[in-house]
Design a protein around this motif. Structure first.
Motif, PDB file in Angstrom:
ATOM      1  N   LYS A  12       0.838  -1.198   0.000  1.00  0.00           N
ATOM      2  CA  LYS A  12       0.000   0.000   0.000  1.00  0.00           C
ATOM      3  C   LYS A  12       0.873   1.248   0.000  1.00  0.00           C
ATOM      4  N   GLU A  27      -4.514   0.580  -8.024  1.00  0.00           N
ATOM      5  CA  GLU A  27      -5.108  -0.619  -7.428  1.00  0.00           C
ATOM      6  C   GLU A  27      -4.493  -1.877  -8.038  1.00  0.00           C
ATOM      7  N   GLU A  30      -0.924  -2.126  -6.854  1.00  0.00           N
ATOM      8  CA  GLU A  30      -0.837  -2.590  -5.470  1.00  0.00           C
ATOM      9  C   GLU A  30      -0.932  -4.109  -5.412  1.00  0.00           C
TER      10      GLU A  30
END
Length: 84
Positions: A12, A27, A30
């Protein structure tokens, strides 16, 4: 073995460092970073902190027993030397 929360935290942090213009890809990035971190860390020969602490306690007890045995052997040798 490896704390999944720590891996997720690191992934993160890395994805948060991505520039705002690329946030739509963050996203996906990640997830990829998390996957790569898990793969790479699983290859390393790590032990958890809990395992390390347990083994440290085992080592301390073993040393104490060894010292007691050494003292006992020394006393028996001294006693045997007196009897000779």
């Amino acid at each position: 073995m490896l704390d999944p929360k720590k891996i997720e935290e690191i992934a993160k942090q890395i994805s948060d460092a991505v520039p705002p213009g690329v946030k739509s890809m963050a996203e996906n990035a990640e997830n990829k970073v998390k996957q790569i971190l898990q793969q790479q860390l699983s290859r390393l020969d790590f032990v958890s902190r809990e395992e390390f602490d347990i083994q440290s306690q085992v080592l301390i007890r073993t040393r104490e027993k060894l010292e007691a045995l050494e003292a006992r052997v020394a006393a028996l040798e001294a006693q045997a030397a007196k009897n000779d």
